[in-house]
Design an enzyme around this catalytic site. Structure first.
Site, PDB file in Angstrom:
ATOM      1  N   HIS A 135      38.800  35.432  47.251  1.00  0.00           N
ATOM      2  CA  HIS A 135      39.343  35.112  45.921  1.00  0.00           C
ATOM      3  C   HIS A 135      39.969  33.714  46.029  1.00  0.00           C
ATOM      4  O   HIS A 135      40.389  33.300  47.109  1.00  0.00           O
ATOM      5  CB  HIS A 135      40.421  36.165  45.607  1.00  0.00           C
ATOM      6  CG  HIS A 135      41.032  36.065  44.245  1.00  0.00           C
ATOM      7  ND1 HIS A 135      42.013  35.158  43.940  1.00  0.00           N
ATOM      8  CD2 HIS A 135      40.817  36.783  43.111  1.00  0.00           C
ATOM      9  CE1 HIS A 135      42.375  35.322  42.673  1.00  0.00           C
ATOM     10  NE2 HIS A 135      41.665  36.304  42.152  1.00  0.00           N
ATOM     11  N   ASP A 212      44.075  39.798  53.053  1.00  0.00           N
ATOM     12  CA  ASP A 212      44.335  39.927  51.622  1.00  0.00           C
ATOM     13  C   ASP A 212      43.905  41.331  51.205  1.00  0.00           C
ATOM     14  O   ASP A 212      42.715  41.630  51.104  1.00  0.00           O
ATOM     15  CB  ASP A 212      43.532  38.843  50.882  1.00  0.00           C
ATOM     16  CG  ASP A 212      43.547  39.025  49.375  1.00  0.00           C
ATOM     17  OD1 ASP A 212      44.049  40.046  48.886  1.00  0.00           O
ATOM     18  OD2 ASP A 212      43.032  38.126  48.676  1.00  0.00           O
ATOM     19  N   GLN A 215      42.557  44.300  46.982  1.00  0.00           N
ATOM     20  CA  GLN A 215      41.583  45.289  46.510  1.00  0.00           C
ATOM     21  C   GLN A 215      41.470  46.503  47.433  1.00  0.00           C
ATOM     22  O   GLN A 215      40.668  47.390  47.169  1.00  0.00           O
ATOM     23  CB  GLN A 215      40.196  44.635  46.353  1.00  0.00           C
ATOM     24  CG  GLN A 215      40.148  43.513  45.334  1.00  0.00           C
ATOM     25  CD  GLN A 215      40.414  43.978  43.908  1.00  0.00           C
ATOM     26  OE1 GLN A 215      40.338  45.167  43.594  1.00  0.00           O
ATOM     27  NE2 GLN A 215      40.748  43.045  43.039  1.00  0.00           N
ATOM     28  N   LYS A 238      47.708  46.230  40.610  1.00  0.00           N
ATOM     29  CA  LYS A 238      46.350  46.760  40.810  1.00  0.00           C
ATOM     30  C   LYS A 238      46.387  48.180  41.377  1.00  0.00           C
ATOM     31  O   LYS A 238      45.357  48.747  41.729  1.00  0.00           O
ATOM     32  CB  LYS A 238      45.569  45.857  41.774  1.00  0.00           C
ATOM     33  CG  LYS A 238      45.295  44.448  41.227  1.00  0.00           C
ATOM     34  CD  LYS A 238      44.483  43.647  42.214  1.00  0.00           C
ATOM     35  CE  LYS A 238      44.508  42.155  41.961  1.00  0.00           C
ATOM     36  NZ  LYS A 238      43.726  41.736  40.799  1.00  0.00           N
ATOM     37  N   CYS A 376      37.342  34.579  39.755  1.00  0.00           N
ATOM     38  CA  CYS A 376      38.152  33.757  40.673  1.00  0.00           C
ATOM     39  C   CYS A 376      37.518  33.745  42.068  1.00  0.00           C
ATOM     40  O   CYS A 376      38.234  33.805  43.077  1.00  0.00           O
ATOM     41  CB  CYS A 376      39.594  34.242  40.754  1.00  0.00           C
ATOM     42  SG  CYS A 376      40.416  34.238  39.171  1.00  0.00           S
TER      43      CYS A 376
HETATM   44  N1  7TS Z   1      42.958  38.510  46.201  1.00  0.00           N
HETATM   45  C1  7TS Z   1      42.040  39.358  45.704  1.00  0.00           C
HETATM   46  C2  7TS Z   1      41.016  39.952  46.610  1.00  0.00           C
HETATM   47  C3  7TS Z   1      42.085  39.688  44.352  1.00  0.00           C
HETATM   48  O1  7TS Z   1      41.191  40.545  43.855  1.00  0.00           O
HETATM   49  C4  7TS Z   1      43.064  39.117  43.510  1.00  0.00           C
HETATM   50  C5  7TS Z   1      43.086  39.354  42.035  1.00  0.00           C
HETATM   51  C6  7TS Z   1      44.011  38.271  44.098  1.00  0.00           C
HETATM   52  C7  7TS Z   1      43.919  37.975  45.441  1.00  0.00           C
HETATM   53  C8  7TS Z   1      45.145  37.699  43.311  1.00  0.00           C
HETATM   54  O2  7TS Z   1      46.018  38.714  42.970  1.00  0.00           O
HETATM   55  P1  7TS Z   1      47.307  38.412  42.076  1.00  0.00           P
HETATM   56  O3  7TS Z   1      47.879  39.749  41.801  1.00  0.00           O
HETATM   57  O4  7TS Z   1      48.204  37.544  42.868  1.00  0.00           O
HETATM   58  O5  7TS Z   1      46.801  37.721  40.852  1.00  0.00           O
HETATM   59  N2  7TS Z   1      41.838  39.690  41.474  1.00  0.00           N
HETATM   60  C9  7TS Z   1      41.519  39.667  40.169  1.00  0.00           C
HETATM   61  C10 7TS Z   1      40.281  40.076  39.698  1.00  0.00           C
HETATM   62  O6  7TS Z   1      39.355  40.480  40.391  1.00  0.00           O
HETATM   63  N3  7TS Z   1      40.262  39.935  38.365  1.00  0.00           N
HETATM   64  O7  7TS Z   1      41.454  39.459  37.977  1.00  0.00           O
HETATM   65  C11 7TS Z   1      42.252  39.288  39.083  1.00  0.00           C
END
Ligand code: 7TS
Length: 419
Positions: A135, A212, A215, A238, A376
């Protein structure tokens, strides 16, 4: 209308979906006359009433600032905030709650490590290894660091089906490789990386590893001591929790030596104009008033997931993924992007002759929420030479009949476009 329209609800799979769905009031939403089908869980999941009530109760009867006063409410709020830290610690089998740092989310956690570890322990010419499956949150912070101190970013390639190229990974390690930062599960393709093996291999060369887990923590049992990674990050929103909260796990041996990320209240023991003495970990990394209600909400979300059972949730999502994959594969002109053997409940696809944004818009007319775009993860789109995909991502409350609705929607779109 295709044959799936009359399919009966059969999702049991160890989860009482009828009861679970009652916990999520938002699933009652009606969109354009249709019941909401929420398949955008990789972006953000929904909160059960238990978590909503927990946050509400906090605001109604427990709120105050934490770690600073002797009055009843401050002590109550502090105890609840610290209890959440303990819940997270147990959830991920973390050794000590000192190793649990509350952040604003995954992005914030990665930036913290980049700055607090990277700026201090990495230097010009050092190589940082990431993968093609990252990401943007695990790409851009490392680029910012490179611009600042001259580190070099190297990228582990992926195979055509969206798997990590493990042999290429081994070859990319040189004497200059000083950090490995990897996603556990790809948000764009659903690929599950062989993270334990990769950590083990990197450690043979004394390379610290950040994982990371944005997910993975929501969808599978995660044991950071078993993985043996040095840092692990994830987001509350999430995993049935609120937004604005996340966690950075770090091994004490690193956290103790790292500089604070931000300066301010609560992260200090004493301040004078000449010298500041920092607080101990984890407080050294939690400057200012933290998101207290959100941290308590995250603790409540973890308890909710634990009560249902991560193994059951994971199995249910695997069943949904298998069914959705089989049905999508039957539709001519539909191509699944990302066909790795080990996948989580994320399915990206394209339809010949239809732009993914049109897929998203037309499915929304049926009440079906998916995400379209590059997720992203633009390098992945570049790899497949596509600008975007349509992506359905599943969670514990999704049902087989919701997948039927998605499949029916796709048939209708194909008909509309004459595709
Ligand atoms: N890393 C992964 C693997 C992610 O899926 C996401 C967010 C992030 C980092 C960032 O997470 P945040 O909570 O700091 O924003 N993924 C997604 C997505 O798949 N669609 O919208 C956000």
């Amino acid at each position: 209308m295709n044959k799936l329209a009359h399919r009966k609800e059969v999702d049991k799979e160890g989860l009482n979906l009828g009861e679970i769905r009652k916990d999520f009031p938002i699933l009652e939403t009606v969109v354009k006359g249709n019941p909401l089908v929420y398949l955008d869980n990789a972006a953000s999941s929904q909160m059960p009433i238990q978590v909503i009530n927990r946050i509400s109760d906090y605001h109604l009867s427990e709120h105050s600032n934490i770690h600073r006063a002797v009055h009843y409410l401050s002590e109550k709020a502090t105890a609840e905030y610290e209890n959440s830290r303990e819940i997270v610690k147990n959830f991920l089998n973390i050794e000590s709650s000192k190793e649990v740092i509350f952040t604003r989310g995954t992005t914030n956690g990665i930036n913290l490590v980049c700055q607090s570890y990277g700026s201090k322990f990495l230097k010009e010419g050092d190589e940082i290894l990431i993968s093609y499956l990252e990401h943007h949150a695990n790409i851009v912070p490392w680029q910012l660091l490179s611009e600042k101190i001259g580190t070099k970013l190297k990228v582990i390639p992926m195979t055509d089906d969206g798997d990590i190229d493990f042999e290429a990974f081994k070859k990319l390690i040189t004497k200059n490789t000083k950090f490995l930062s990897l996603t556990h599960i790809s948000n764009a393709l659903g690929t599950v990386l062989p993270i334990k093996e990769m950590v083990e291999y990197a450690h043979e060369y004394d390379i610290p590893v950040l994982v990371d887990g944005a997910q993975s923590v929501p969808h599978a049992e995660v044991d950071v001591r078993d993985i043996d990674c040095d840092f692990y990050v994830f987001s509350g929103h999430k995993m049935c929790g609120p937004s604005g909260i996340g966690v950075l796990y770090g091994k004490s041996k690193f956290l103790e030596k790292m500089d604070p990320y931000e300066g301010g209240g609560d992260m200090i023991l004493s301040v004078s104009f000449e010298k500041t003495v920092y607080n101990k970990v984890p407080y050294k990394f939690e400057a200012g008033t933290p998101p207290i209600a959100q941290a308590i909400g995250l603790g409540s979300a973890v308890e909710y997931l634990q009560e249902i059972g991560m193994d059951k949730i994971n199995q249910h999502e695997k069943n949904l993924l298998r069914y959705a994959t089989d049905e999508l594969n039957k539709i001519p002109g539909v191509r699944i992007i990302g066909t790795a053997e080990n996948k989580a409940g994320v399915i990206s696809f394209v339809i010949d002759g239809v732009h993914p944004h049109d897929i998203g818009t037309l499915l929304n007319d049926d009440g079906i929420a998916i995400r379209t775009g590059h997720h992203c993860a633009q390098p992945i789109m570049d790899k497949y030479k596509i600008p975007a995909t349509a992506r359905a991502s599943f969670y514990l409350y999704n049902t087989m009949s919701e997948i039927d609705k998605l499949i029916n929607g796709i048939y209708s779109i194909k008909k509309l476009f004459g595709a």
